[in-house]
Every structure is written in structure tokens, then in C-alpha cells.
Design an enzyme around this catalytic site. Structure first.
Site, PDB file in Angstrom:
ATOM      1  N   SER A   7      42.864  39.276  34.887  1.00 45.98           N
ATOM      2  CA  SER A   7      41.600  39.880  34.862  1.00 45.98           C
ATOM      3  C   SER A   7      41.864  41.376  34.788  1.00 45.98           C
ATOM      4  O   SER A   7      42.395  42.154  35.616  1.00 45.98           O
ATOM      5  CB  SER A   7      40.703  39.822  36.169  1.00 45.98           C
ATOM      6  N   HIS A  32      40.783  38.209  30.847  1.00 44.30           N
ATOM      7  CA  HIS A  32      39.410  38.011  31.633  1.00 44.30           C
ATOM      8  C   HIS A  32      38.915  39.438  31.596  1.00 44.30           C
ATOM      9  O   HIS A  32      39.466  39.976  32.267  1.00 44.30           O
ATOM     10  CB  HIS A  32      39.854  36.989  32.692  1.00 44.30           C
ATOM     11  N   ASP A  34      35.952  41.204  33.156  1.00 44.84           N
ATOM     12  CA  ASP A  34      34.807  41.065  34.443  1.00 44.84           C
ATOM     13  C   ASP A  34      33.775  42.176  34.381  1.00 44.84           C
ATOM     14  O   ASP A  34      34.087  43.444  34.506  1.00 44.84           O
ATOM     15  CB  ASP A  34      35.472  41.254  35.909  1.00 44.84           C
ATOM     16  N   MET A  36      30.383  44.003  34.631  1.00 44.24           N
ATOM     17  CA  MET A  36      29.506  44.149  35.896  1.00 44.24           C
ATOM     18  C   MET A  36      28.268  45.286  35.605  1.00 44.24           C
ATOM     19  O   MET A  36      28.894  46.297  35.239  1.00 44.24           O
ATOM     20  CB  MET A  36      30.375  44.378  37.347  1.00 44.24           C
ATOM     21  N   HIS A  65      33.275  37.454  31.517  1.00 43.00           N
ATOM     22  CA  HIS A  65      32.743  37.020  32.639  1.00 43.00           C
ATOM     23  C   HIS A  65      31.659  37.967  32.718  1.00 43.00           C
ATOM     24  O   HIS A  65      31.615  39.148  33.567  1.00 43.00           O
ATOM     25  CB  HIS A  65      33.624  36.954  33.532  1.00 43.00           C
ATOM     26  N   MET A  67      28.679  39.381  34.951  1.00 37.87           N
ATOM     27  CA  MET A  67      28.219  39.108  36.228  1.00 37.87           C
ATOM     28  C   MET A  67      26.986  40.293  36.124  1.00 37.87           C
ATOM     29  O   MET A  67      27.099  41.541  36.587  1.00 37.87           O
ATOM     30  CB  MET A  67      29.047  39.610  37.419  1.00 37.87           C
ATOM     31  N   MET A 141      33.508  30.464  41.308  1.00 38.99           N
ATOM     32  CA  MET A 141      34.041  31.647  42.018  1.00 38.99           C
ATOM     33  C   MET A 141      34.620  31.234  43.174  1.00 38.99           C
ATOM     34  O   MET A 141      33.821  30.634  43.902  1.00 38.99           O
ATOM     35  CB  MET A 141      32.725  32.492  41.994  1.00 38.99           C
ATOM     36  N   GLY A 146      32.555  40.709  42.439  1.00 42.77           N
ATOM     37  CA  GLY A 146      31.906  42.266  42.622  1.00 42.77           C
ATOM     38  C   GLY A 146      33.418  42.869  42.679  1.00 42.77           C
ATOM     39  O   GLY A 146      33.717  44.042  42.323  1.00 42.77           O
ATOM     40  N   GLY A 148      37.670  42.902  43.167  1.00 43.09           N
ATOM     41  CA  GLY A 148      39.130  42.180  42.954  1.00 43.09           C
ATOM     42  C   GLY A 148      39.930  42.493  44.373  1.00 43.09           C
ATOM     43  O   GLY A 148      39.315  42.990  45.176  1.00 43.09           O
ATOM     44  N   GLY A 149      40.958  41.857  44.498  1.00 46.16           N
ATOM     45  CA  GLY A 149      41.715  41.736  45.703  1.00 46.16           C
ATOM     46  C   GLY A 149      41.210  41.078  46.757  1.00 46.16           C
ATOM     47  O   GLY A 149      41.534  41.284  47.986  1.00 46.16           O
ATOM     48  N   ASP A 180      38.131  31.790  39.859  1.00 40.50           N
ATOM     49  CA  ASP A 180      38.312  33.222  39.680  1.00 40.50           C
ATOM     50  C   ASP A 180      37.975  33.965  41.007  1.00 40.50           C
ATOM     51  O   ASP A 180      36.694  33.866  41.551  1.00 40.50           O
ATOM     52  CB  ASP A 180      36.989  33.669  38.578  1.00 40.50           C
ATOM     53  N   GLY A 181      39.344  34.584  41.465  1.00 35.54           N
ATOM     54  CA  GLY A 181      38.723  35.215  42.789  1.00 35.54           C
ATOM     55  C   GLY A 181      40.025  34.736  43.815  1.00 35.54           C
ATOM     56  O   GLY A 181      39.950  33.753  44.265  1.00 35.54           O
ATOM     57  N   GLY A 182      41.095  35.840  44.118  1.00 38.51           N
ATOM     58  CA  GLY A 182      41.823  35.545  45.158  1.00 38.51           C
ATOM     59  C   GLY A 182      43.125  34.633  44.659  1.00 38.51           C
ATOM     60  O   GLY A 182      43.583  33.870  45.734  1.00 38.51           O
ATOM     61  N   GLY A 202      43.672  38.751  38.921  1.00 40.70           N
ATOM     62  CA  GLY A 202      43.583  40.160  38.809  1.00 40.70           C
ATOM     63  C   GLY A 202      44.660  40.940  39.478  1.00 40.70           C
ATOM     64  O   GLY A 202      45.761  41.286  38.993  1.00 40.70           O
ATOM     65  N   SER A 203      44.626  41.088  40.648  1.00 35.19           N
ATOM     66  CA  SER A 203      45.320  41.927  41.899  1.00 35.19           C
ATOM     67  C   SER A 203      46.797  41.049  41.657  1.00 35.19           C
ATOM     68  O   SER A 203      47.652  41.491  41.629  1.00 35.19           O
ATOM     69  CB  SER A 203      44.897  41.950  43.095  1.00 35.19           C
TER      70      SER A 203
HETATM   71  C1  DX5 Z   1      35.233  39.109  41.006  1.00 34.92           C
HETATM   72  C2  DX5 Z   1      36.051  39.131  40.056  1.00 34.92           C
HETATM   73  C3  DX5 Z   1      37.586  39.109  40.445  1.00 34.92           C
HETATM   74  C4  DX5 Z   1      38.746  39.197  39.537  1.00 34.92           C
HETATM   75  C5  DX5 Z   1      39.902  38.602  39.995  1.00 34.92           C
HETATM   76  O1  DX5 Z   1      33.918  39.493  40.725  1.00 34.92           O
HETATM   77  O2  DX5 Z   1      35.725  38.273  38.959  1.00 34.92           O
HETATM   78  O3  DX5 Z   1      37.508  37.678  41.081  1.00 34.92           O
HETATM   79  O4  DX5 Z   1      38.121  38.459  38.341  1.00 34.92           O
HETATM   80  O5  DX5 Z   1      40.169  39.538  40.978  1.00 34.92           O
HETATM   81  P1  DX5 Z   1      41.538  39.055  41.933  1.00 34.92           P
HETATM   82  O6  DX5 Z   1      42.355  38.049  41.252  1.00 34.92           O
HETATM   83  O7  DX5 Z   1      42.106  40.278  42.366  1.00 34.92           O
HETATM   84  O8  DX5 Z   1      40.842  38.199  43.149  1.00 34.92           O
HETATM   85 ZN    ZN Z   2      35.689  37.026  36.750  1.00 30.76          ZN
END
Ligand code: DX5
Ligand code: ZN
Length: 222
Positions: A7, A32, A34, A36, A65, A67, A141, A146, A148-149, A180-182, A202-203
Site C-alpha cells: 500500500s 494498492h 488507499d 481517503m 481502494h 474509502m 478489512m 483510515g 496504516g500501521g 488489508d490492514g496489519g 503498507g508498513s
Molecule cells: C487502512 C489502510 C491500511 C493500509 C495497510 O485504511 O487500507 O490498512 O492499506 O496499512 P498497514 O499494512 O500498515 O496496516
Molecule cells: Zn487499503
């Protein structure tokens, strides 16, 4: 087929071209993006212009994506910018009308772009069942959108399992299911085993000193 989708939310926005090239050279499959709007989620990131600018730099799949509230209004910008996949949130659509999600997915397809429907960690797989036949991809999700990290929410694996089972039931057993996420090297194996085949990170990628190694680790190659 397992696809790794770094991401760019976690990239350095002042050097986005460099970041996209780094993940392509590092073995990623998807970029990816993101998106927003500061309303559906608190932060604001970027619009179609970002996709337009990175499009000529990469052969990777560009996965937008959204959002955003009222996602229908954004489809033309991301389709014209060259996005290969556009994903919208069922939570944003259901605020407008019962049919808005399906209408938006049809609109995405009308541009010849692949379409995806996303569900938040508290939504459950059932929220995507009605539109699954329309979707090229389902996005689960594993954090609240909203930022990353954030920490991966393991309870969302049940949603992944249910969606993969439902996809099989309707004859779309090999459709893309994205998470997506963590996501990181430590939880990726469990996530893949649950049935997600597109892993957003992402992170875990941009926070790593070795992008290629981070991507390999999430793919399960050491
Ligand atoms: C949330 C984003 C994050 C991002 C991934 O809105 O969609 O989930 O893509 O971020 P990490 O991999 O750092 O959780
Ligand atoms: Zn995303």
C-alpha cells in the site's frame, strides 16, 4: 495465486515514483492505492491524479481502494486514470440506498475495470454475499480503515473463510479475496491459509529496510 499488494499509503509521497518502482523491482504484484476522502475516514490521501501519475511508471496492477462517501462520483476519475481494479465500501454505499453498491460495481465494470466490494472488520461476510456474483474481488478489512500501521484483527479471518466458501458455492472459487490492514511476515501464513490470496501490506513493506525481502516474507518465500 498469491498476490502481494504493497500500500502506497505508507510510502514517501514526495517520492512516490521511486516507491512504486521499488515495489515493482522488489517483486510485488499489485500497487494498492488507499484513497481517503476525510469523511468516510478521517484522513485525506489522494485522488485519481495519483493513479494517473503512477500509471506510466509501472506494469503492476493498480488497485484503487476507495474509502470515500458517494463512491459512484469517483469511478470515472480512477477508471480514466488507469486503475485496473476499483474497490468500494459496502458501508459507504448502504448509507445511500440498498442498490447503490451493485450500481457502483456495474458502473466500474462499464469502464472495463475490475470491481471489488470491501467490508469493515465489524461487518461480516454476509454483507457482501448479494454482490459477490458481480465482484472480481472482495476486500476484507483487518483493521478499521483510515491509518496504516495498525494491529491485525484476527477475528476477521472468519470473514475471509466465509467469503472463500461462498465464492466456491457460487462457482467463483478462485476469485480474488484481498485482506488489508496489519498484514506482515508473522501473520501472512495464517491469512493465506484462511483463503485470502491478495495481501495488502503498507508498513510491513515500506517500513522495512529491504522491500524485496519483506515482500518475499509475506508471500511465504524466505
Ligand atoms: C487502512 C489502510 C491500511 C493500509 C495497510 O485504511 O487500507 O490498512 O492499506 O496499512 P498497514 O499494512 O500498515 O496496516
Ligand atoms: Zn487499503
Amino acid at each position: 495465486m498469491i498476490k502481494i499488494a504493497p500500500s502506497i499509503l505508507s510510502a514517501d509521497f514526495s517520492a512516490m515514483g521511486k516507491a512504486v518502482k521499488a515495489i515493482e523491482e522488489g517483486g510485488a504484484d499489485v500497487v494498492h492505492c488507499d484513497v481517503m476522502d476525510g469523511s468516510f475516514v478521517e484522513p485525506i490521501t489522494f485522488g485519481g491524479q495519483m493513479v494517473k501519475n503512477i500509471r506510466p511508471l509501472t506494469r503492476l496492477t493498480i488497485d484503487a481502494h476507495l474509502m470515500v462517501e458517494h463512491p459512484k462520483t469517483q469511478i470515472k476519475f480512477f477508471a480514466d486514470a488507469g486503475a485496473d481494479v476499483i474497490t468500494v465500501h459496502c458501508e459507504a454505499c448502504e448509507k445511500i440506498s440498498k442498490s447503490y453498491l451493485a450500481e457502483t460495481l456495474e458502473l466500474i465494470k462499464s469502464y472495463g475495470v475490475k470491481c471489488g466490494a470491501a467490508v469493515n472488520p465489524d461487518g461480516g461476510a454476509e454483507k457482501l454475499y448479494d454482490v459477490l456474483p458481480l465482484c472480481d474481488m472482495a476486500l476484507v478489512m483487518s483493521v478499521f480503515p483510515g491509518y496504516g500501521g495498525q494491529k491485525f484483527m484476527p477475528e476477521t479471518l472468519e470473514t475471509v473463510r466465509k467469503l472463500r466458501a461462498r465464492a466456491k458455492e457460487i462457482g467463483k472459487g478462485d476469485m480474488d479475496i484481498e485482506i488489508d490492514g496489519g498484514v506482515n511476515a508473522h501473520n501472512a501464513a495464517e491469512i493465506r491459509a484462511a483463503g485470502a490470496n491478495v495481501l495488502v501490506a503498507g508498513s510491513a513493506v515500506f517500513g522495512s529496510s529491504n522491500v524485496a525481502a519483506a515482500i518475499r516474507a509475506i508471500r511465504g518465500e524466505n
